[in-house]
Design a protein around this motif. Sequence first.
Motif, mmCIF file in Angstrom:
data_model
loop_
_atom_site.group_PDB
_atom_site.id
_atom_site.type_symbol
_atom_site.label_atom_id
_atom_site.label_comp_id
_atom_site.label_asym_id
_atom_site.label_seq_id
_atom_site.Cartn_x
_atom_site.Cartn_y
_atom_site.Cartn_z
ATOM 1 N N ASN A 1 64.761 3.439 45.385
ATOM 2 C CA ASN A 1 63.896 2.829 44.358
ATOM 3 C C ASN A 1 64.250 3.664 43.120
ATOM 4 O O ASN A 1 63.130 3.997 42.152
ATOM 5 C CB ASN A 1 62.411 3.169 45.063
ATOM 6 C CG ASN A 1 62.038 2.753 46.245
ATOM 7 O OD1 ASN A 1 62.266 1.355 46.065
ATOM 8 N ND2 ASN A 1 61.717 3.404 47.133
ATOM 9 N N LYS A 2 65.370 3.658 42.576
ATOM 10 C CA LYS A 2 65.714 4.569 41.265
ATOM 11 C C LYS A 2 66.497 3.216 40.812
ATOM 12 O O LYS A 2 67.223 2.387 41.272
ATOM 13 C CB LYS A 2 66.500 5.584 41.603
ATOM 14 C CG LYS A 2 65.914 6.627 42.210
ATOM 15 C CD LYS A 2 64.600 7.441 41.436
ATOM 16 C CE LYS A 2 64.006 8.524 42.168
ATOM 17 N NZ LYS A 2 62.940 8.938 41.124
ATOM 18 N N THR A 3 66.654 3.330 39.205
ATOM 19 C CA THR A 3 67.556 2.358 38.524
ATOM 20 C C THR A 3 68.822 2.814 38.075
ATOM 21 O O THR A 3 69.061 4.007 38.155
ATOM 22 C CB THR A 3 66.619 2.083 37.021
ATOM 23 O OG1 THR A 3 66.378 3.382 36.476
ATOM 24 C CG2 THR A 3 65.602 1.335 37.017
ATOM 25 N N THR B 1 67.939 0.415 48.232
ATOM 26 C CA THR B 1 66.563 -0.115 47.896
ATOM 27 C C THR B 1 66.399 0.150 46.495
ATOM 28 O O THR B 1 65.208 0.815 46.049
ATOM 29 C CB THR B 1 65.524 0.493 48.702
ATOM 30 O OG1 THR B 1 65.591 1.807 48.559
ATOM 31 C CG2 THR B 1 65.566 -0.167 50.066
ATOM 32 N N THR B 2 67.245 -0.151 45.615
ATOM 33 C CA THR B 2 67.019 0.037 44.254
ATOM 34 C C THR B 2 66.005 -0.765 43.508
ATOM 35 O O THR B 2 65.763 -2.181 44.105
ATOM 36 C CB THR B 2 68.371 -0.072 43.391
ATOM 37 O OG1 THR B 2 68.915 -1.612 43.737
ATOM 38 C CG2 THR B 2 69.173 0.881 43.449
ATOM 39 N N ILE B 3 65.469 -0.477 42.426
ATOM 40 C CA ILE B 3 64.090 -1.325 41.896
ATOM 41 C C ILE B 3 64.832 -2.106 40.886
ATOM 42 O O ILE B 3 65.847 -1.870 40.281
ATOM 43 C CB ILE B 3 62.991 -0.235 41.273
ATOM 44 C CG1 ILE B 3 63.333 0.583 40.351
ATOM 45 C CG2 ILE B 3 62.463 0.379 42.652
ATOM 46 C CD1 ILE B 3 62.385 1.274 39.595
ATOM 47 N N GLU B 4 63.859 -3.302 40.381
ATOM 48 C CA GLU B 4 64.230 -4.033 39.090
ATOM 49 C C GLU B 4 64.623 -3.147 37.968
ATOM 50 O O GLU B 4 63.803 -1.995 37.769
ATOM 51 C CB GLU B 4 62.868 -4.888 38.842
ATOM 52 C CG GLU B 4 62.691 -5.874 39.912
ATOM 53 C CD GLU B 4 63.859 -6.865 40.045
ATOM 54 O OE1 GLU B 4 64.632 -7.016 39.320
ATOM 55 O OE2 GLU B 4 63.964 -7.560 41.029
ATOM 56 N N GLY B 5 65.507 -3.643 37.211
ATOM 57 C CA GLY B 5 65.899 -2.647 36.145
ATOM 58 C C GLY B 5 67.364 -2.301 36.128
ATOM 59 O O GLY B 5 67.941 -1.766 35.177
ATOM 60 N N LYS C 1 71.914 -10.947 43.768
ATOM 61 C CA LYS C 1 71.625 -11.781 42.705
ATOM 62 C C LYS C 1 70.705 -11.592 41.628
ATOM 63 O O LYS C 1 70.478 -12.032 40.491
ATOM 64 C CB LYS C 1 71.556 -13.202 43.301
ATOM 65 C CG LYS C 1 70.488 -13.243 44.184
ATOM 66 C CD LYS C 1 70.322 -14.854 44.748
ATOM 67 C CE LYS C 1 69.195 -14.990 45.567
ATOM 68 N NZ LYS C 1 69.078 -16.158 46.058
ATOM 69 N N ARG C 2 69.731 -10.523 42.061
ATOM 70 C CA ARG C 2 68.718 -10.315 41.317
ATOM 71 C C ARG C 2 69.105 -9.227 40.131
ATOM 72 O O ARG C 2 68.041 -9.081 39.230
ATOM 73 C CB ARG C 2 67.486 -9.523 41.886
ATOM 74 C CG ARG C 2 67.612 -8.366 42.750
ATOM 75 C CD ARG C 2 66.331 -8.039 43.623
ATOM 76 N NE ARG C 2 66.767 -6.735 44.352
ATOM 77 C CZ ARG C 2 65.830 -5.752 44.300
ATOM 78 N NH1 ARG C 2 64.628 -5.950 43.656
ATOM 79 N NH2 ARG C 2 66.031 -4.584 45.061
ATOM 80 N N TYR D 1 67.128 5.094 32.237
ATOM 81 C CA TYR D 1 67.765 4.846 33.802
ATOM 82 C C TYR D 1 67.799 6.232 34.414
ATOM 83 O O TYR D 1 67.831 7.490 33.831
ATOM 84 C CB TYR D 1 69.046 4.237 33.864
ATOM 85 C CG TYR D 1 69.009 2.954 32.948
ATOM 86 C CD1 TYR D 1 68.812 1.798 33.425
ATOM 87 C CD2 TYR D 1 69.512 3.170 31.728
ATOM 88 C CE1 TYR D 1 68.832 0.702 32.858
ATOM 89 C CE2 TYR D 1 69.576 1.968 30.783
ATOM 90 C CZ TYR D 1 69.351 0.684 31.516
ATOM 91 O OH TYR D 1 69.283 -0.519 30.680
ATOM 92 N N ASP D 2 67.557 6.117 35.816
ATOM 93 C CA ASP D 2 67.681 7.170 36.658
ATOM 94 C C ASP D 2 69.234 7.714 36.869
ATOM 95 O O ASP D 2 69.368 8.982 36.957
ATOM 96 C CB ASP D 2 67.036 6.993 37.953
ATOM 97 C CG ASP D 2 65.639 6.720 37.940
ATOM 98 O OD1 ASP D 2 64.826 7.525 37.671
ATOM 99 O OD2 ASP D 2 65.191 5.550 38.167
#
Length: 715
Positions: A25-27, A48-52, A76-77, A95-96
Amino acid sequence: MELNAFNTPESLKTLMVNILNPSDNKTIYDPVAGSGGLLIKALKYSKTTIEGSEGNEIINRIAQLGNMNLIMNGLKRYEIEPKDCFEKINDIKQYDYIIADLPINGFINSVEHYMLYNQYNLNPPRSGRSFASFILFILSKLKLDGKAVFTVSESFLTSQGKEKEIRKLLIERDLLESVISLPMGALLPYTNAKASLLVINKGKSPNLFNKVKFIKAKALDFNKKSNVIDSEEVIKSYLNDSEYSKNSQIIPNENLRNLILSADAYDDEYFISNLMLKEGTGKLLSDLVQIKSGTQPDRNDLSEHGELVLVKIENLSKEILDINLSKDIIHGVNNIEKYYKHIISEDCILVARIGDYLKPTIYRHSEYNKSILIHSNVYALIPSKKRVEFDLEYLYYQLHATFILEQIKSKKVGSVMPYITISNLGQLVVPFVSLENQEQFVNTQKANLIAAERARLEEKSKELGYIEEIEEKELNIVRTITHQLKHQLTGLSTVLSKIQAISTKNNLGELKEYDKDDPRLKVNPGFEKPENENFEETLNKAIKKTDTVNIILRDVEKAIILNLEFSEIKLLDLFNEIKKEYNQKAFSIEITGNNPLIDISKSHFEDLINTLIENAEEHSFEGIKKPKITFNIKTDLTRGIIIIDYKNNGSPLTINEKEYKSILTKSIKSKGTGIGGYYINKIIEAHKGILKIEENLTSGVHFIIEIPIKQIENE
């Protein structure tokens, strides 16, 4: 499946992603994503990275390939945006994690780069490439507890100027967590240049506060196309908290020497030399000497008889016994007022800036050499009277010692041609003792060298008889083969002449191997046109090749069998006699200098002069408007020799001195037999002389021939 056009080597990707160790959950951001291989590896690791999370790639076609790569890997996202990452300077997004395999030559500075420098209160560079602006960009794009892993060239870690300012900023803000030195070839197959990983961590652990961990990565497997890094061992070292281990050290920021961040600088020698500095048993070279750099003189100022001697790297000592600078330097410079900053008049040690060895050489101010000018690839180590007093010869021998050589090896930068900077050179730690002990050290070194040289000469003397016997046997074999081949070729030439007479008498010359409509004459795509020369053309080729082989055998025999008959000859008169034979030629010959009476084999010396002139005519003067050959004859009575300075203004040699003197070695463009240079050198050696060739000229040819005035046999 990844479709990378410019792909970071797999083992390096694995190492970088594991060091980055992105949490869920990090960019994640790759500002130079290429076709996405590194970004994909990081995204898959995180799961499980987040959007961004995203990347940038300046070349649109490569960005498209990268986006296809993301889709094919089920990501693809995420997107690789086709734009220069520096266009995002004013974008507030952070960004992280940042991961990047940077271009090994750095980035060209631009307007956006200047904005970054202003943001960090630094003066921007005027021009050029560097990693500096990219590191500032990373700092601006990392969140408060963000982490980045990226490649840099080895020179960034040691250079002065803006690179050093950036290193200072990283250390003062305590942002640099680790430097991982990659093995040579880690970026293969794209480049063999030396590189390192920088780990920037805004949230590094307390045990590394105000410290940097240096790690040396090893290669598991190496070949010309790839270099597999031992990632597992590096990661163990990275996670290990111990201050010192086999391949890693933790160094407090205050102990970083001159802000040098190369892991190679902090090895076993570093700890020993650090201890020596603390105990006073060692001194930094920069505390003992002033290090002065050289210059590259303008071509128009170069002259053999210039106002000042120019010392180039090839003039430095080739071995420890050649302690002093040679007096026989043929390079000179005029207009010396232009180069006053690089003129040396004090006793000092000269060292090489480039190459694997320093080649220390002592220069002493004297009536013969009151001053010298040093070339850009040479440094001068000038003792400073305001600093510590020491013996120049002591430093000379220390620069040959293993302890110093190991330090030099770790401080060299550059992959194709290693070099050492003034900063790195000044950081060498020299063992230091009293003047009395320095003198004892010098005397011991000299005694050891003399003993070693005697032992070597004794061993050589034992072998000499055997070697000479082998060489004589080899020459006898060549003589026998030459004699037999000449006999056979004479017969072959006679037969070919008879065939030619028969052909002429019976009009056979126009006959061809194939008829015009023969299918074998059909030209197939990708193949050369089949030969179908007539009988006369084929026969002429055979005769020409036979003649060429005959010439080679004649020249070989002439070069091997030298029956010298010495007599006293006035040398200038001999040159002028030979010059008359070429009066009608399209080139001019100028002969100047003394007219010494010298012991030579006249016929062989005539051959030598004629060969030099004919070689120039045949191989050097094509396309030259005013071709010219010059011979200058000088007498050196102190050495008992004459010096013949030969020059021509034609095309330069494309082979080196060693190749020129070797039998059957010639340049690609040469139409000769490859015997000429060997023959010239054999004549000179038979006169107990020396041939010196100035190499790497951009135009013209320059030889120095030294011959004794008297031959020992005639005294």
